[in-house]
Design an enzyme around this catalytic site. Structure first.
Site, PDB file in Angstrom:
ATOM      1  N   GLY A 265       0.808  -1.212   0.000  1.00  0.00           N
ATOM      2  CA  GLY A 265       0.000   0.000   0.000  1.00  0.00           C
ATOM      3  C   GLY A 265       0.838   1.257   0.000  1.00  0.00           C
ATOM      4  CG  ASN A 269      10.530   4.983   2.642  1.00  0.00           C
ATOM      5  OD1 ASN A 269      10.928   3.877   2.962  1.00  0.00           O
ATOM      6  ND2 ASN A 269       9.752   5.200   1.586  1.00  0.00           N
ATOM      7  CD  GLU A 302       2.333   3.777   5.213  1.00  0.00           C
ATOM      8  OE1 GLU A 302       3.406   3.587   5.827  1.00  0.00           O
ATOM      9  OE2 GLU A 302       1.540   2.845   4.945  1.00  0.00           O
TER      10      GLU A 302
HETATM   11 ZN    ZN Z   1       2.496   0.053   8.574  1.00  0.00          ZN
END
Ligand code: ZN
Length: 882
Positions: A265, A269, A302
């Site tokens: 998905g 980073n 994220e």
């Molecule tokens: Zn994750």
């Protein structure tokens, strides 16, 4: 059987690294066919390690040169075997310089540095950094990175890496450079670079502390009209984490980049999140309400990793759920808070539990079952599973259920206080929760170490004379691979009692003086009885409210009890749950009838009356009504059967849908008309809830497959001003005999030919259509727009068919399985991670009738016998056959 299987890696074998890496300086000369990577790192011996060598990982690298403290190393100075580079040494401080050459254009695995549509991207989690340079590629080695990127100015005008942009300029020879520095130390799996022709939407945002951060969403030119929602979601995520957990963005710049070729998905980073385009790009023309919601959730996910994953990371990959379970829990809570209403929260909870039941429960009962913190693996990429993610999130949620929101927050505070900047274990998280709250959660550890879905069997007894009510909870857990016997879990079971009018009764239980209406019972023994007093009438129990634990709850409700709970329970989750139980009961009975040639399927008036009441109850949110009217998925029914019969399940479910459509025809028509959204499209919860209910009504009416239904679907298709309505109409047409079926599919294609994400939907919808068999899928694979190399496209057609069209995939002639084997083998040569996911489709083969089992086993064996198979796929088929 082949025997060249890769060895398993065990959690108990963990040893600390022999050297720590302090700093890493990297220089990239970007070239698709020969990228030169020069790395200089400073290392310090780890006194806790007995190993007298530097140990570096490396895969598919051309090693140009190694220098240790300025001296060139000769071949005899190091050993290079099986992806491990060992340099014997005892020195305390070392400078190591390594030069490697890599070929991004030949990288179809999409791990390490690769090219997508002419641009460069990296993917390093879990073990991709070793495809860029030799490095101790393990998450407990955290270092500070400085990255110099050099490349052709025209082809790669944009050069991005983690952290802050320090300097950029021209190199004079048609090339330019950019120097990036990440102020935070990080494990190699969080390294990233992006280079190419990209454009961005950007803005600055004021943070809690008053600092300003630059936010950017990078996409290919032509997609700038699809970035607003991702940007809004990022801004909301930033402020949510500030408010709920006091966690602030720690960088001056935060970038999201979208790429069309991506295995998963998205990826967290540091400062440079890389996303599958599917979870970034949206506008009303191309994205559905579900897409909008998914983008918000994944952007949040994220972003939240910046603290839960990046600032505090995992000691080793067995601890993966430490960051993933926690971060999924956080994104679930974020999405719920963004909706804001109680009813919206319940719908979100229902959606999450559906995923758990449809995907995680089967995993936990199959050959790949593993604990939330596994004890061993062959290939870590195979352990990015619904167990690690979704069950892991349920485990985190249980802390909150047991400790309360405030207690949970205290635990989070202590977790960061203790472990910021470190690589830690799941046990450290549990210890922080315990210590911050003064609670003993020793037994809770079993949620991490034992696989399998626990069952909680409930029995009750009411004593009218004494006005007491006893609830007895008994737990068990089926065996899973390598774990025959289980110890009892610590299970929070939230309950309420309803009186005859459907009102919550105040609960009197020893130790609880305040008489709440919902109580969390803590089941820790194999069996426990909870003794309620002052129970003035025989109650109907509402059990496992809000799905307080990831278990199967077994209680002998009567149909009347379930209808009563559906109508009255104050816990919205359990209102839905009661309907699902009732429907499951009917579907199982219908499935059994469908298996007998001579027993006719019969309609059920009681179920349809209860569903009608919910459908027409305008006091309930449309989004909630939609969840109630949606029957349990075929795969959920399958898991309830001793022997799965996909055709009978399909027949039963279609029969029930059709009879509901006939029975509630007027109601569906009315609801359809009453839930139109006019004005410009907005993906907000209220509007998308209306669309969901309206389109549910459409899908039921489409079951009638008559001229009225065809006209309705066609009209909606023609007048749709958004992708949600357009897709719903197209799905209705595609599963019907409507005269406009083929024309609509063709028009959809030509209207959206330029939008890859929409073409994915086009493939996916056809892959899952009722008439689509293997031959039809093979024809679609020959379509010029199909490419097996692009993971999204492969998933849209091949995966959608194998996982989303069970009655056709499990065709009696075994054609589905032969097709599956062929595709797993083809994909494996291109992209092992994607292949290994597809390999999971036959996980539950032992649950099917012998005739099907035999064909599935043969297909699995065919894959296992393939000469050159990745360890990813080999592990999956090996475990399936074991
Ligand atoms: Zn994750």
């Amino acid at each position: 059987m082949r025997t060249d299987t890769s060895p398993a890696i065990y959690r108990k074998d963990y040893t600390p690294p022999s050297y720590w890496v302090r700093t890493v300086e990297m220089g990239f000369d970007l070239d698709p066919s020969a990228t030169r990577v020069a790395t200089r790192m400073t290392l310090a011996r780890n006194p806790a390690s007995a190993e007298q060598a530097i140990v570096l990982h490396g895969e598919e690298l051309e090693l140009v040169q190694i220098r240790l403290n300025g001296k060139n190393l000769a071949k005899r100075d190091y050993k290079l075997v099986d992806g491990l580079l060992r340099i014997p040494t005892k020195a305390e401080e070392i400078t190591l310089e390594i030069e490697t050459l890599i070929r991004p254009d030949k990288n179809t695995s999409l791990m390490g540095l690769y090219v997508s549509n002419g641009n460069f991207f990296t993917q390093c989690e879990a073990e991709g950094f070793r495809k860029i340079t030799y490095f101790p590629d393990r998450p407990d080695v955290m270092a500070q990175y400085t990255v110099m990127l050099r490349g052709d100015k025209k082809k790669y005008p944009v050069l991005l890496s983690n952290g802050n942009l320090i300097e950029q300029g021209d190199l004079g020879d048609g090339r330019h450079y950019a120097l990036w520095e990440d102020p935070f130390k990080k494990p190699s799996y969080l390294f990233a670079l992006v280079a190419g022709q990209l454009v961005c939407q950007e803005q600055t945002e004021k943070l809690k502390s008053g600092r300003e951060a630059l936010l950017q969403v990078w996409v290919e030119e032509g997609n700038l009209d699809k970035t607003q929602h991702a940007m809004d979601s990022l801004v909301n995520s930033i402020h949510w984490d500030e408010e709920r957990y006091g966690l602030e963005l720690d960088l001056d710049r935060f970038m999201i980049v979208a790429v069309g070729d991506f295995n998963m998905g998205a990826m967290e980073n540091k400062g440079l999140n890389i996303f599958n385009t599917k979870f970034v790009l949206a506008n009303p023309r191309i994205a559905t309400d579900t897409d909008y919601a998914n983008i918000e959730a994944v952007v949040g996910h994220e972003y939240f990793h910046n603290w839960t994953g990046n600032r505090v990371t995992c000691r080793d990959w067995f601890q993966l759920s430490l960051k993933e379970g926690l971060t999924v829990f956080r994104d679930q809570e974020f999405s719920a808070d963004m909706i804001g209403t109680d009813s919206g929260r319940a719908v979100k909870r229902i959606d999450d539990v559906r995923v758990l039941r449809q995907a995680q429960f089967p995993e936990d009962a199959g050959p790949m079952a593993h604990p939330v913190r596994p004890d061993s693996f062959v290939e870590i990429s195979n352990f990015y599973t619904v167990t690690i993610y979704e069950k892991g999130a349920e485990v985190v949620r249980m802390y909150q259920t047991l400790l309360g929101r405030d207690g949970f927050c205290k635990g989070m505070d202590l977790y960061f206080e203790r472990h910021d900047g470190r690589a830690v274990e799941c046990d450290d998280f549990r210890a922080a929760m315990m210590d911050a709250n003064g609670r003993d959660l020793t037994q809770f550890e079993r949620w991490y170490s034992q696989a399998g879905t626990p069952r909680v069997k409930v029995t009750t007894s009411y004593d009218a004379d004494k006005q007491t009510y006893d609830i007895t909870l008994a737990q068990s857990c089926p065996p899973t691979p390598g774990q025959a016997k289980k110890q009892p879990f610590h299970i929070p079971v939230a309950i309420g009692l309803l009186d005859g009018k459907g009102r919550d009764m105040p609960l009197s239980l020893k130790g609880h003086s305040d008489q709440p209406t919902t109580l969390v019972l803590e089941l820790t023994a194999t069996q426990q009885t909870f003794h309620f007093t002052n129970v003035t009438e025989q109650p109907v129990p509402s059990l496992l409210r809000n799905f307080s634990a990831p278990v199967v709850l077994d209680y002998d409700y009567s149909d009347a009890d379930l209808a009563f709970l559906m109508a009255h329970d104050s816990d919205a989750f359990n209102r839905w749950e009661a309907g699902q139980r009732l429907a499951t009961r009917r579907l199982l009975a219908l499935t059994e009838a469908a298996q007998q040639a001579d027993s006719p399927l019969s309609v059920d008036v009681a179920l349809s009356a209860s569903l009608r009441a919910s459908l027409n109850d305008v006091a309930l949110d449309p989004a909630f009504r939609e969840t109630v009217l949606t029957l349990p998925a075929e795969t959920v029914i399958a898991e309830q059967m001793e022997v799965i019969d996909p055709q009978a399940i399909h027949t039963a479910r279609r029969f029930l849908r059709l009879s509901l459509a006939k029975d509630l025809r007027q109601d569906f028509s009315r609801v359809y008309a009453a839930n139109q959204t006019d004005g410009p499209y907005s993906p907000d919860a209220a509007s998308s809830g209306k669309r969901a209910l309206k389109n549910l009504a459409l899908s039921y009416l489409a079951e009638l497959d008559d001229a009225d239904a065809h006209t309705l679907a066609q009209a909606q298709y023609d007048s749709a001003n958004n992708m949600t309505d357009r897709m719903a109409a197209l799905a209705a047409l595609a599963n019907s005999q409507a005269p406009g079926r083929a024309a609509a599919l063709a028009k959809f294609y030509s209207d959206f030919e330029q939008e890859p994400l929409v073409i994915d939907k086009w493939f996916s919808l056809q892959a899952m259509a009722r008439t689509t068999d293997v031959a039809a899928v093979q024809t679609l694979m020959k379509h010029p727009a199909f490419s097996i190399k692009n993971p999204n496209r492969a998933r849209s057609l091949i995966f959608s068919f194998c996982n989303g069209n069970p009655s056709r995939f499990h065709a009696a002639d075994g054609s589905g399985y032969a097709f599956w084997a062929e595709q797993v083998i083809a994909l494996d040569a291109i992209n092992p991670q994607v292949a290994a996911r597809l390999a999971r489709s036959l996980d539950r083969w032992r649950k099917y009738a012998p005739a099907l089992q035999e064909k599935m086993r043969a297909a699995l064996q065919q894959v296992a016998d393939t000469a050159k198979l990745s360890k990813d796929t080999r592990e999956v088929v090996g475990k399936s056959l074991a």
